[in-house]
Structure formats: structure tokens, C-alpha cells
Motif scaffolding. Structure first.
Motif, PDB file in Angstrom:
ATOM      1  N   GLU A  57       7.304   7.954   3.228  1.00 59.23           N
ATOM      2  CA  GLU A  57       6.858   6.589   3.498  1.00 59.23           C
ATOM      3  C   GLU A  57       6.129   6.519   4.839  1.00 59.23           C
ATOM      4  O   GLU A  57       5.107   5.860   4.973  1.00 59.23           O
ATOM      5  CB  GLU A  57       8.047   5.624   3.492  1.00 59.23           C
ATOM      6  CG  GLU A  57       8.663   5.412   2.129  1.00 59.23           C
ATOM      7  CD  GLU A  57       7.712   4.775   1.136  1.00 59.23           C
ATOM      8  OE1 GLU A  57       6.825   3.986   1.539  1.00 59.23           O
ATOM      9  OE2 GLU A  57       7.846   5.071  -0.058  1.00 59.23           O
ATOM     10  N   LYS A  58       6.664   7.212   5.839  1.00 56.09           N
ATOM     11  CA  LYS A  58       6.037   7.250   7.154  1.00 56.09           C
ATOM     12  C   LYS A  58       4.652   7.881   7.052  1.00 56.09           C
ATOM     13  O   LYS A  58       3.690   7.410   7.659  1.00 56.09           O
ATOM     14  CB  LYS A  58       6.923   8.049   8.118  1.00 56.09           C
ATOM     15  CG  LYS A  58       6.513   7.958   9.555  1.00 56.09           C
ATOM     16  CD  LYS A  58       7.470   8.794  10.396  1.00 56.09           C
ATOM     17  CE  LYS A  58       7.983   8.013  11.551  1.00 56.09           C
ATOM     18  NZ  LYS A  58       8.806   8.810  12.453  1.00 56.09           N
ATOM     19  N   MET A  59       4.545   8.955   6.270  1.00 49.47           N
ATOM     20  CA  MET A  59       3.271   9.647   6.083  1.00 49.47           C
ATOM     21  C   MET A  59       2.242   8.700   5.449  1.00 49.47           C
ATOM     22  O   MET A  59       1.094   8.642   5.882  1.00 49.47           O
ATOM     23  CB  MET A  59       3.473  10.881   5.200  1.00 49.47           C
ATOM     24  CG  MET A  59       2.219  11.664   4.956  1.00 49.47           C
ATOM     25  SD  MET A  59       1.669  12.468   6.448  1.00 49.47           S
ATOM     26  CE  MET A  59       1.284  14.051   5.825  1.00 49.47           C
ATOM     27  N   LYS A  60       2.689   7.928   4.451  1.00 48.54           N
ATOM     28  CA  LYS A  60       1.777   6.981   3.798  1.00 48.54           C
ATOM     29  C   LYS A  60       1.293   5.925   4.788  1.00 48.54           C
ATOM     30  O   LYS A  60       0.110   5.588   4.814  1.00 48.54           O
ATOM     31  CB  LYS A  60       2.477   6.297   2.627  1.00 48.54           C
ATOM     32  CG  LYS A  60       2.652   7.173   1.419  1.00 48.54           C
ATOM     33  CD  LYS A  60       3.349   6.404   0.316  1.00 48.54           C
ATOM     34  CE  LYS A  60       3.670   7.288  -0.859  1.00 48.54           C
ATOM     35  NZ  LYS A  60       4.389   6.562  -1.917  1.00 48.54           N
ATOM     36  N   THR A  61       2.220   5.405   5.583  1.00 52.36           N
ATOM     37  CA  THR A  61       1.867   4.372   6.554  1.00 52.36           C
ATOM     38  C   THR A  61       0.889   4.909   7.596  1.00 52.36           C
ATOM     39  O   THR A  61      -0.125   4.266   7.901  1.00 52.36           O
ATOM     40  CB  THR A  61       3.137   3.850   7.255  1.00 52.36           C
ATOM     41  OG1 THR A  61       4.024   3.353   6.260  1.00 52.36           O
ATOM     42  CG2 THR A  61       2.811   2.754   8.242  1.00 52.36           C
ATOM     43  N   CYS A  62       1.200   6.084   8.149  1.00 57.37           N
ATOM     44  CA  CYS A  62       0.324   6.678   9.166  1.00 57.37           C
ATOM     45  C   CYS A  62      -1.057   6.983   8.579  1.00 57.37           C
ATOM     46  O   CYS A  62      -2.084   6.748   9.218  1.00 57.37           O
ATOM     47  CB  CYS A  62       0.943   7.961   9.728  1.00 57.37           C
ATOM     48  SG  CYS A  62       2.438   7.667  10.703  1.00 57.37           S
ATOM     49  N   ASN A  63      -1.071   7.493   7.351  1.00 57.07           N
ATOM     50  CA  ASN A  63      -2.333   7.825   6.697  1.00 57.07           C
ATOM     51  C   ASN A  63      -3.176   6.574   6.465  1.00 57.07           C
ATOM     52  O   ASN A  63      -4.388   6.573   6.699  1.00 57.07           O
ATOM     53  CB  ASN A  63      -2.057   8.544   5.375  1.00 57.07           C
ATOM     54  CG  ASN A  63      -3.299   9.159   4.785  1.00 57.07           C
ATOM     55  OD1 ASN A  63      -4.154   9.662   5.503  1.00 57.07           O
ATOM     56  ND2 ASN A  63      -3.388   9.134   3.479  1.00 57.07           N
ATOM     57  N   ALA A  64      -2.529   5.501   6.028  1.00 57.57           N
ATOM     58  CA  ALA A  64      -3.256   4.246   5.804  1.00 57.57           C
ATOM     59  C   ALA A  64      -3.832   3.701   7.109  1.00 57.57           C
ATOM     60  O   ALA A  64      -4.973   3.228   7.148  1.00 57.57           O
ATOM     61  CB  ALA A  64      -2.326   3.219   5.162  1.00 57.57           C
ATOM     62  N   THR A  65      -3.047   3.786   8.175  1.00 58.91           N
ATOM     63  CA  THR A  65      -3.522   3.306   9.477  1.00 58.91           C
ATOM     64  C   THR A  65      -4.702   4.140   9.963  1.00 58.91           C
ATOM     65  O   THR A  65      -5.700   3.598  10.454  1.00 58.91           O
ATOM     66  CB  THR A  65      -2.384   3.353  10.515  1.00 58.91           C
ATOM     67  OG1 THR A  65      -1.283   2.585  10.026  1.00 58.91           O
ATOM     68  CG2 THR A  65      -2.837   2.793  11.849  1.00 58.91           C
ATOM     69  N   ALA A  66      -4.615   5.462   9.804  1.00 56.84           N
ATOM     70  CA  ALA A  66      -5.710   6.345  10.215  1.00 56.84           C
ATOM     71  C   ALA A  66      -6.975   6.054   9.413  1.00 56.84           C
ATOM     72  O   ALA A  66      -8.077   6.053   9.953  1.00 56.84           O
ATOM     73  CB  ALA A  66      -5.302   7.805  10.052  1.00 56.84           C
ATOM     74  N   THR A  67      -6.808   5.754   8.142  1.00 55.96           N
ATOM     75  CA  THR A  67      -7.956   5.425   7.296  1.00 55.96           C
ATOM     76  C   THR A  67      -8.566   4.098   7.722  1.00 55.96           C
ATOM     77  O   THR A  67      -9.790   3.972   7.808  1.00 55.96           O
ATOM     78  CB  THR A  67      -7.525   5.374   5.818  1.00 55.96           C
ATOM     79  OG1 THR A  67      -6.997   6.649   5.451  1.00 55.96           O
ATOM     80  CG2 THR A  67      -8.695   5.040   4.915  1.00 55.96           C
ATOM     81  N   THR A  68      -7.723   3.114   8.003  1.00 59.34           N
ATOM     82  CA  THR A  68      -8.199   1.800   8.452  1.00 59.34           C
ATOM     83  C   THR A  68      -8.991   1.921   9.748  1.00 59.34           C
ATOM     84  O   THR A  68     -10.011   1.251   9.932  1.00 59.34           O
ATOM     85  CB  THR A  68      -7.005   0.840   8.659  1.00 59.34           C
ATOM     86  OG1 THR A  68      -6.298   0.739   7.437  1.00 59.34           O
ATOM     87  CG2 THR A  68      -7.472  -0.526   9.093  1.00 59.34           C
TER      88      THR A  68
END
Length: 97
Positions: free
Chosen positions: A67-78
Motif C-alpha cells: 500500500e505504501k508503494m502504491k501511495t509513493c508511486n502515485a505521488t511520484a507520478t503526480t
């Protein structure tokens, strides 16, 4: 010869047990079928319900790290991060508690 029978019997039982384990799809089918029966659905209504139920996304079984990986990845993409900046951001983000 008798000594050989016991290990072969044990191996056979283990292989059979694996064959009887229900898959996630089978479990989902059982749940959807029970729900349709509880709602007394018949014919086309039942078919439509089963189709929708079986296509529904399964409940998330992701670990906290995933879940943390998904959140960090989404933030990096944003933030449109690329290359080294993205790697640094992901590393820092994943290390945070």
C-alpha cells in the motif's frame, strides 16, 4: 516392498490434497452463488447478478508495504518525477513510517 508403499501413499495423498484446494475464483463463485440464492434471483436476473459479482474486484489483500508503494508511486507520478529524482523520492517515501 512394504517399505515403499507408505512413502508412495503419503505422496499420493499430498498431491490429492493440493488438487482439492479451492482457488480464489472458486471461492468467489461460491460467495456470489450464495448471495444470488439469498436474494432468490432466477433466470436473467441471476445471470446478470452473477456476471457483475464475478467481475467485481476482489477485496484488497495488499500488505502495508504494498500500500505504501502504491501511495509513493502515485505521488511520484503526480509530481511528474523522472529518473534519479524519482528514485530518490521513492526511496525517501518508502523509508518514512
Amino acid at each position: 516392498m512394504k517399505m515403499l508403499r507408505v512413502p508412495l501413499l503419503v505422496m499420493g495423498l499430498l498431491m490429492c490434497a493440493q488438487g482439492f484446494a479451492a482457488t480464489a475464483q472458486q471461492n468467489k463463485m461460491t460467495t456470489c452463488n450464495a448471495d444470488a440464492t439469498a436474494k432468490s434471483l432466477k433466470g436473467d436476473d441471476r445471470k446478470a447478478f452473477m456476471s457483475t459479482c464475478l467481475k467485481a474486484a476482489p477485496a484488497s489483500t495488499a500488505t502495508p508495504q504494498q500500500e505504501k508503494m502504491k501511495t509513493c508511486n502515485a505521488t511520484a507520478t503526480t509530481q511528474a518525477l523522472k529518473g534519479d529524482a524519482r528514485k530518490t523520492f521513492m526511496s525517501d517515501c518508502l523509508k518514512k513510517k
